[in-house]
Write an enzyme that holds these catalytic residues in place. Sequence first.
Site, mmCIF file in Angstrom:
data_model
loop_
_atom_site.group_PDB
_atom_site.id
_atom_site.type_symbol
_atom_site.label_atom_id
_atom_site.label_comp_id
_atom_site.label_asym_id
_atom_site.label_seq_id
_atom_site.Cartn_x
_atom_site.Cartn_y
_atom_site.Cartn_z
ATOM 1 N N ASP A 12 15.459 -4.549 -15.623
ATOM 2 C CA ASP A 12 15.092 -4.903 -16.992
ATOM 3 C C ASP A 12 14.711 -3.682 -17.817
ATOM 4 O O ASP A 12 14.163 -2.713 -17.298
ATOM 5 C CB ASP A 12 13.914 -5.896 -16.954
ATOM 6 C CG ASP A 12 13.763 -6.614 -18.274
ATOM 7 O OD1 ASP A 12 14.749 -6.670 -19.036
ATOM 8 O OD2 ASP A 12 12.660 -7.105 -18.542
ATOM 9 N N GLY A 13 14.998 -3.785 -19.112
ATOM 10 C CA GLY A 13 14.530 -2.768 -20.057
ATOM 11 C C GLY A 13 15.596 -1.818 -20.566
ATOM 12 O O GLY A 13 15.266 -0.829 -21.229
ATOM 13 N N ARG B 248 21.595 -0.608 -28.164
ATOM 14 C CA ARG B 248 21.185 -1.200 -26.882
ATOM 15 C C ARG B 248 22.186 -0.930 -25.763
ATOM 16 O O ARG B 248 21.807 -0.670 -24.622
ATOM 17 C CB ARG B 248 21.018 -2.719 -27.040
ATOM 18 C CG ARG B 248 19.821 -3.147 -27.867
ATOM 19 C CD ARG B 248 19.811 -4.672 -28.011
ATOM 20 N NE ARG B 248 19.909 -5.319 -26.715
ATOM 21 C CZ ARG B 248 18.859 -5.538 -25.918
ATOM 22 N NH1 ARG B 248 17.661 -5.198 -26.303
ATOM 23 N NH2 ARG B 248 19.028 -6.104 -24.752
ATOM 24 N N HIS C 129 22.555 0.059 -21.426
ATOM 25 C CA HIS C 129 23.271 -0.617 -20.339
ATOM 26 C C HIS C 129 24.140 0.382 -19.566
ATOM 27 O O HIS C 129 24.238 0.315 -18.344
ATOM 28 C CB HIS C 129 24.147 -1.746 -20.894
ATOM 29 C CG HIS C 129 23.362 -2.881 -21.474
ATOM 30 N ND1 HIS C 129 22.245 -3.393 -20.862
ATOM 31 C CD2 HIS C 129 23.523 -3.596 -22.620
ATOM 32 C CE1 HIS C 129 21.758 -4.389 -21.606
ATOM 33 N NE2 HIS C 129 22.512 -4.521 -22.672
ATOM 34 N N ARG D 222 23.191 -13.784 -25.776
ATOM 35 C CA ARG D 222 23.241 -12.494 -26.484
ATOM 36 C C ARG D 222 24.504 -12.382 -27.345
ATOM 37 O O ARG D 222 25.478 -13.083 -27.115
ATOM 38 C CB ARG D 222 23.191 -11.361 -25.464
ATOM 39 C CG ARG D 222 21.874 -11.381 -24.717
ATOM 40 C CD ARG D 222 21.570 -10.075 -24.099
ATOM 41 N NE ARG D 222 20.267 -10.127 -23.460
ATOM 42 C CZ ARG D 222 19.714 -9.115 -22.833
ATOM 43 N NH1 ARG D 222 20.358 -7.966 -22.756
ATOM 44 N NH2 ARG D 222 18.528 -9.235 -22.295
ATOM 45 N N LEU E 46 24.560 -2.282 4.479
ATOM 46 C CA LEU E 46 23.702 -2.875 3.450
ATOM 47 C C LEU E 46 24.358 -4.122 2.852
ATOM 48 O O LEU E 46 25.529 -4.104 2.490
ATOM 49 C CB LEU E 46 23.449 -1.851 2.334
ATOM 50 C CG LEU E 46 22.621 -2.369 1.158
ATOM 51 C CD1 LEU E 46 21.158 -2.545 1.547
ATOM 52 C CD2 LEU E 46 22.736 -1.442 -0.042
ATOM 53 N N SER F 66 11.244 -14.671 -14.483
ATOM 54 C CA SER F 66 12.469 -14.907 -15.263
ATOM 55 C C SER F 66 13.584 -15.557 -14.444
ATOM 56 O O SER F 66 14.728 -15.099 -14.465
ATOM 57 C CB SER F 66 12.968 -13.603 -15.888
ATOM 58 O OG SER F 66 12.015 -13.084 -16.781
HETATM 59 C C1 IPE Z 1 18.516 -5.518 -18.599
HETATM 60 O O1 IPE Z 1 18.146 -4.914 -19.792
HETATM 61 C C2 IPE Z 1 20.004 -5.718 -18.472
HETATM 62 C C3 IPE Z 1 20.495 -7.088 -18.732
HETATM 63 C C4 IPE Z 1 19.765 -8.138 -18.920
HETATM 64 C C5 IPE Z 1 21.931 -7.254 -18.807
HETATM 65 P P1 IPE Z 1 17.864 -5.778 -21.072
HETATM 66 O O2 IPE Z 1 19.152 -5.939 -21.824
HETATM 67 O O3 IPE Z 1 17.161 -7.028 -20.728
HETATM 68 O O4 IPE Z 1 16.923 -4.824 -21.921
HETATM 69 P P2 IPE Z 1 15.629 -5.261 -22.740
HETATM 70 O O5 IPE Z 1 14.779 -6.068 -21.802
HETATM 71 O O6 IPE Z 1 16.095 -6.049 -23.912
HETATM 72 O O7 IPE Z 1 14.980 -3.960 -23.118
HETATM 73 MG MG MG Z 2 15.254 -7.797 -20.717
#
Ligand code: IPE
Ligand code: MG
Length: 241
Positions: A2-3, A15, A19, A53, A113, A184
Amino acid sequence: MDGNGRWAQRRHHPRVFGHVRGASRIKPVVREAERLGVKALTLYAFSTENWTRPEEELGVLWKILKKFLKREADELDARNVRLRVIGELERLGPDVREVLDPVIARLSKNTGLQLTFAVSYGSRREIARAARLFAEDCVSGKRHPSDLQERGDDLLEEYLWTADLGELAQVDLVIRTSGEKRISNFLLWQAAYAEFVFLDLCWPDFSPQDFEQAVVEYSNRDRRFGGLGQKKELKTGGIRA
Ligand code: IPE
Ligand code: MG
């Protein structure tokens, strides 16, 4: 994982930049998992809720997944890594399946793994699906509702997306990045007795050292699984003494 979005936005980038950077963290993390002796690693890549999204962001995410698979398949195979995907595979586009399915098949005999991507994954959906599949088996006469009473937990697990992992489906440690302190909808059943480590850093900054530190913290936790733990039982002259 996340993040990604926040990591990029804080740097005044779109954003999707986060990714791309986030995806580049996967390989070092997989290697660190192997080095640490982790047997199974599940990466939460895309949740059932992520479908809300914007189209552009979704498009980039699928592109990144396809690129990762094409680029890494050879090395994952050479390292004896097995790859699985859990989630609503039927919702993925044919272009994604075209890349994903052959890679999964190719790595399916590997015994190192056990790597799993959770893609279009939601734990509630997984559990609801398990209940439906069990009900269908009851209707067809293969199962009886009382089977759940006799061997409830083990039996329902056979209907989860993680069934194929056997006892490795039981999660020991959940690491969540980005400072959020919630589950989540991730492996709710499987993580019933997991230890949790929450990190403030965003996924694109998550390093092998952070992973190692989380595992060290995990190894120092006292896991009692609802019991008293071996030491305390011995001390009080309890059942195991
Ligand atoms: C995690 O990052 C990747 C995915 C969910 C695909 P986020 O896209 O959730 O990034 P934030 O949480 O909005 O910063
Ligand atoms: Mg997120």
